[in-house]
Scaffold this motif. Structure first.
Motif, short mmCIF file in Angstrom:
data_model
loop_
_atom_site.label_atom_id
_atom_site.label_comp_id
_atom_site.label_asym_id
_atom_site.label_seq_id
_atom_site.Cartn_x
_atom_site.Cartn_y
_atom_site.Cartn_z
N LEU A 272 38.21 43.62 48.52
CA LEU A 272 39.03 44.60 47.81
C LEU A 272 38.12 45.39 46.86
N THR B 114 43.83 53.71 42.54
CA THR B 114 43.90 52.26 42.32
C THR B 114 45.14 51.68 42.97
N GLU B 115 46.26 52.39 42.86
CA GLU B 115 47.51 51.92 43.46
C GLU B 115 47.45 52.01 44.98
N HIS C 76 37.68 48.38 44.63
CA HIS C 76 38.33 49.44 43.85
C HIS C 76 37.34 50.53 43.46
N THR D 95 47.08 45.75 38.86
CA THR D 95 47.14 45.49 40.30
C THR D 95 46.67 44.07 40.63
N LEU E 168 48.71 41.44 42.77
CA LEU E 168 48.05 40.76 43.89
C LEU E 168 48.30 39.26 43.81
N HIS F 129 45.33 49.17 46.27
CA HIS F 129 46.10 47.92 46.11
C HIS F 129 47.21 47.82 47.15
N ARG F 130 47.92 48.91 47.35
CA ARG F 130 49.07 48.89 48.27
C ARG F 130 48.65 48.51 49.69
N ILE G 265 36.85 40.80 44.84
CA ILE G 265 37.31 42.02 44.17
C ILE G 265 36.12 42.65 43.46
#
Length: 540
Positions: free
Chosen positions: A203, A178-179, A205, A291, A295, A182-183, A29
């Motif tokens: 991941l 951000t969503e 961001h 998030t 996760l 994450h989604r 991340i």
């Protein structure tokens, strides 16, 4: 003979600690523009319970290095190479030499390429930004499941989304970057949950990178929290860092930049505007942490959690960019800070607190620009609530993951001779009792003329356009308060010689020969040291 025996015993301890019949899942991340002190586990007042949980149940490093800015960091992170060796020495634009072509070359294999060849599913969601000229796109470099998939968006600063807002102009959760990132990540986890193969998820961001835009409910949580200003915030974070053990009890804060605003001299209205910026920044970090919590829950629901290593870090220190003063910020602003119409950054005033206790900002090679919070979590494999010195670097992550996955790194791949890996496996630090990475050859940096060399306790730094070396003893002076170059000529000579050997090996050239064309006004501003700006045409 004694040293050999110790090395064998250490190797046995590490192998027995993490040896397992099923290869582990790996999640990397990456936050964007997050400062050293912006997590609760590193001294912040921002609410980050999920990342704090990973820190408390895992390991934190006091010293873990990136490349000071996003594209070069991502190139090293993905390949395990110094960024020039990978082809992204400056940014994701082509400056006319192989080390500065702006995209990852074929000789530098990505983690996804190597792990895919060793039986892994490979997934990525978020910011890529190492595909200048449309080359080395993520699905061309080993990733099977990718968001964003559109070629025109693959190398942008952020993935595209539909930009839905509420009546006041704040983003809706369904369209908030951000969503969205994450989604797609958790959707990928669902797609691979029935496989008998392990997975690697990168991941990446975009939060908390400017422009400052957040969800109104998150912003409301921080109303009034920053009315005391950046100096008091920095002092409060520093004391928490001492309590946590992130910094030594006798440590001193770095010296403040001379051009920071004096909070006490700002008007009431000015303070309110500045405080709102930090409220929005905190909200962005808060949502990122939320998030991470979801996760973890998804991994648990999918029975993927217990066999997963999670590593979290930032691509560079908090930034000095002031969008109102450059990049057409004043003209582009069309709404209050926090809304999708705003074009604001926290600027170096708040970043001064974000990078506590260190000196300088993103794009510099002082500790404030290159030292990132680093958290590693692996239940049953990494002992809980550890804080180690570490002295790791992003070039170490690829060999660490290959070591953990028992993956072969090939000498040749797709007809190309591959670059050897300069980094070290972190497993002795993560899984055994080793406190720091053993690296007698040292670490080196160059980015837009800013240079550094770090060998043992010594660190050399020079800041463009100056070529003058500064020297710091990081054991006695971790916040780089006292330049002792004039007293240690032999050390300066030794480290500078090592730097130039490294530079030649990696294709680094004098930045004066490469400096991108800029408008005269921008060039003057860049060199004024009000801020350090290297590529105003790019969102970085």
């Amino acid at each position: 003979m004694k040293k050999l025996f110790i090395a064998v015993v250490l190797s046995m301890l590490v192998s027995t600690t993490w040896a397992q019949t099923k290869k582990p899942n790996i999640i990397l991340i990456l936050a964007d523009d997050l400062g050293y002190a912006d997590l609760g586990a590193y001294g912040s007042e921002i609410e980050t319970p999920n990342l704090d949980r990973l820190a408390q149940e895992g390991l934190r490093l006091r010293q873990f290095y990136n490349n000071s800015i996003c594209a070069p960091t991502r190139a090293s992170l993905l390949t395990g190479q110094y960024q020039h060796k990978a082809g992204v020495g400056y940014f994701s634009n082509d400056l006319g030499l192989p080390a500065y072509q702006g995209y990852i070359n074929q000789e530098s294999l990505t983690i996804a390429e190597v792990l895919q060849a060793n039986g892994y599913r490979t997934l990525t969601s978020g910011k890529w930004q190492v595909s200048g000229k449309g080359k080395s796109l993520p699905w061309e470099r080993g990733f099977e499941l990718v968001f964003p998939r559109e070629e025109k968006n693959a190398d942008s600063g952020a993935p595209t989304w539909n930009g839905k807002t509420d009546d006041a102009g704040y983003p809706l959760a369904e369209s908030y970057a951000t969503e969205v990132i994450h989604r797609h990540a958790v959707d990928f986890l669902d797609q691979v949950k029935g496989d008998d193969k392990p997975f690697f998820l990168y991941l990446a961001h975009t939060a908390p990178h400017w422009p400052l835009v957040a969800l109104p409910a998150d912003i409301a949580k921080y109303k009034g929290r920053y009315d005391q200003g950046w100096e008091q915030l920095r002092q409060a974070r520093f004391q928490r860092q001492k309590t946590l053990g992130i910094v030594a009890a006798d440590a001193q804060l770095s010296k403040p930049d001379e051009d920071l605003y004096d909070w006490s001299r700002l008007s009431f209205d000015q303070r309110q505007l500045w405080a709102k910026k930090m409220e929005v920044f905190a909200a962005m970090v808060d949502r990122l942490d939320q998030t991470v919590g979801r996760l973890l829950q998804k991994l648990k629901d999918n029975n993927q959690l217990d066999n997963t290593l999670i590593v979290f870090l930032s691509d560079n220190g908090a930034p000095a960019e002031d969008l109102v003063r450059w990049h057409h910020g004043a003209r582009l602003n069309s709404g209050p800070v926090g809304t999708t119409g705003s074009y604001e950054s926290q600027s170096k005033n708040w970043s001064y607190a974000s990078n506590t206790p260190y000196k300088a900002f993103k794009d510099y090679t002082y500790e404030g620009g290159i030292n990132t919070p680093f958290i590693a979590w692996f239940p049953g494999k990494i002992a809980p609530n550890q804080i180690k010195q570490g002295a790791g670097h992003i070039i170490d992550l690829a060999p660490t993951f290959y070591d953990l996955a028992d993956a072969d790194y090939p000498d040749k791949f797709a007809g190309k001779t591959t670059n050897s890996l300069p980094g070290k496996s972190l497993l002795p630090v993560l899984f055994a009792k080793q406190d720091t990475v053993q690296r007698p050859e040292g670490l080196f940096w160059e980015r837009a003329g800013n240079r550094a060399a770090h060998i043992g306790k010594w660190k050399l730094v020079s800041t463009w356009p100056s070529y003058k070396w500064e020297l710091y003893d990081l054991e006695a002076d971790p916040t780089e308060r006292n330049d002792i170059a004039a007293k240690q000529h032999a050390v300066v000579s030794r480290l500078s010689s090592a730097y130039f050997v490294w530079a030649k090996q990696n294709g680094v050239v004098d930045f004066a020969e490469l400096e991108p064309k800029e408008p005269a006004s921008m060039k003057e501003f860049r060199k004024s040291k009000v801020q350090e700006i290297a590529a105003p045409a790019f969102r970085f």
